[in-house]
Design an enzyme around this catalytic site. Sequence first.
Site, PDB file in Angstrom:
ATOM      1  N   CYS A  86       0.845  -1.185   0.000  1.00  0.00           N
ATOM      2  CA  CYS A  86       0.000   0.000   0.000  1.00  0.00           C
ATOM      3  C   CYS A  86       0.884   1.240   0.000  1.00  0.00           C
ATOM      4  CB  CYS A  86      -0.939   0.004   1.215  1.00  0.00           C
ATOM      5  SG  CYS A  86      -0.101   0.112   2.810  1.00  0.00           S
ATOM      6  N   HIS A 114     -12.648 -21.419  15.687  1.00  0.00           N
ATOM      7  CA  HIS A 114     -13.204 -22.684  15.216  1.00  0.00           C
ATOM      8  C   HIS A 114     -12.384 -23.851  15.763  1.00  0.00           C
ATOM      9  CE1 HIS A 114     -10.823 -20.584  12.111  1.00  0.00           C
ATOM     10  NE2 HIS A 114     -10.269 -21.740  11.843  1.00  0.00           N
TER      11      HIS A 114
END
Length: 670
Positions: free
Chosen positions: A12, A587
């Site tokens: 960026c 998870h």
Amino acid sequence: MSDTYLIAATGCPTGVAHTYMAEEAIIKAAQARGIEVKVETHGQVGVDHALTAEDIRRATAVIIAADKDVQKERFAGKPVVDVSVATGMHKADELIDQALAKAKAGEAASAGDDEPESALDADLLDVKSIETGGSGWRRVGKDIYKSLMNGVSHMLPFVVAGGVLIAVSFLWGIYSADPDNEQYNVFAAKLNEIGGIAMSLMVPVLSAFIADAIGKRPALVVGFITGLIASTYGTGFLGGLVTGFLSGYGMLLLDLALKWLPKALNGLKAIFLFPVLGTVIFGLITVVIATPMAGISTGLQNWLTSFQDANPMLLGIVLGCMMAFDMGGPVNKAAYVTGVALLGDGNLTFMAGVIAAGMTPPLVTAIATTLFPKGFQPAERRAGYVNYVLGATFITEGAIPFGARNPLVVIPIFMVSSAITGALSLAWGAGSPAPHGGFLVLPVVTNPLQWFLAILIGSAVGGVIFGLYRTAAARRKAATEGTDASAAPAASAPAVTDAPAAAPAAAPATAGGTGTATATTTATDIFSREQVRVDLDVSGRDALLEQVAATAVELGIASDASAVVEGMLAREAQSTTALAEGVSIPHVKTAAVSRAAIIVARGAQPVEWTDGEQVATALAILVPEAEAGSTHLELLAKIARGLMGNDLRETLISGSADEITTRVTAQLES
């Protein structure tokens, strides 16, 4: 491990956060499919995880997610998807689809590019550079923007270092760098000198790295020299822009002109002909155009000088607009130099108005990112917070990255804000005997309270306008993405039927395994209203995960709460599951879980997560160990896709239990 091997490069303009967020998104998306991936990052501290020649040779396809130059010519002959860094952050899964599709088309010797299979625009798939013909004005504009941002990202550290050192030097007195003045201090004078040298490199560095993004190392040399020439003539920011693009594209033309030379002379071209001919040709052109560019500044200075006795409000508006118009360019510098010149004649109010107006644009971005965080990406928010310091020390250039993204809208906002500040500063009679320093010279400013209030009012007005604009833009984008995501009928669709295919080999540890996607489980089997718990009294990440495990045991989803918690913590130890702002997706795959389920747990207050991020809601995915490579990956892909937009995330963070149930169920059925 799958035979598929993806490589990527991210970068960026500021090289602080977006670079690494895109890296993480691509890695997670690839690992969820069992695809081997390596991501090279072009950050502010340099290149990490550099791609080797062997990596490029092995690569099935390449993803470039960058708003700066990442030497894409290295990937010639490979299937390449070239998009912005923001697309890499938010659509990593689709980028992988596109990269694999292009690789497949290449193996089949397909003529031309395939039609896009996702919501990505077709033009994003064109990987031709300007040098090889391009694909229209939109592509040209993207390459120009990348080149500009490459220059800006390299320039900013020089501006920050130099500006802060100059400002700090005034702590010893306004004239502390003047050996003929009683305030003279050797240390302060050296700080001022070093800061001045750093600031003087702003234009050459900007020019050099714009040129480098276009024409590589030969253009870098010529860009630096022509930028230094332009700086010597006093052209300011405009000179760096003009000479950067002149040198970059000029060196490409020079390369074409010398194509007739035998390959045996390539070494001579690189080390002798390019730097010498380029410097002579484009140096002379710069000398010719530098005078009229500098004349722009001189003319503006003379015009401003004639304004010094005008109505203070009118003069303040003019000064404010000029300081914010190009944030370091000739218009900005004309106002500043005029202020310095009039300071010698004893006009302190003009200088105070100039400084106040110049401090406003970066403070506008800082206030906007603070008051309206949802309108900005995490990297923008961090840059906005840094602008509190830059604005407070009169470094206007800190606002350039924000203005460059949408100048037709953002720069007028900056101009209005600075005009308010400048008008109030002059109307209230604030005066500054110092030509720099920002708030560091507040003790020597006349009417300091009024001066401070003028800056605060102008910056606050602009911050609110800018924040509202960016928030509205973010909502429009989220609405568009939500429409695209919900295009398929959801009434009776089985859950997770469109999950990405997993690699046939074992998945990395972060994915937890692989398998073939199935559609035997419906959304209502996996998720229901009783699996949503909100306003929980928890004090940290582990406590929130314990609530998830306790709920699973209570509902008969799991038999052992400690095994569930241990599994989720083991996953966190590998890398954070905080994939979206304010939301985490922990998870676990364990034999203690009897059936696949999603449990949503939200604390009364946000808690600190693995990487230090503040997480309000945990959307936990629990599956039996036997379903690690099928249901687990399908659910993870479904939820991750939903969190690309704002609707699901905002519902999880602030919605009621019923609203969460409806929204998550719809996402599973989409």
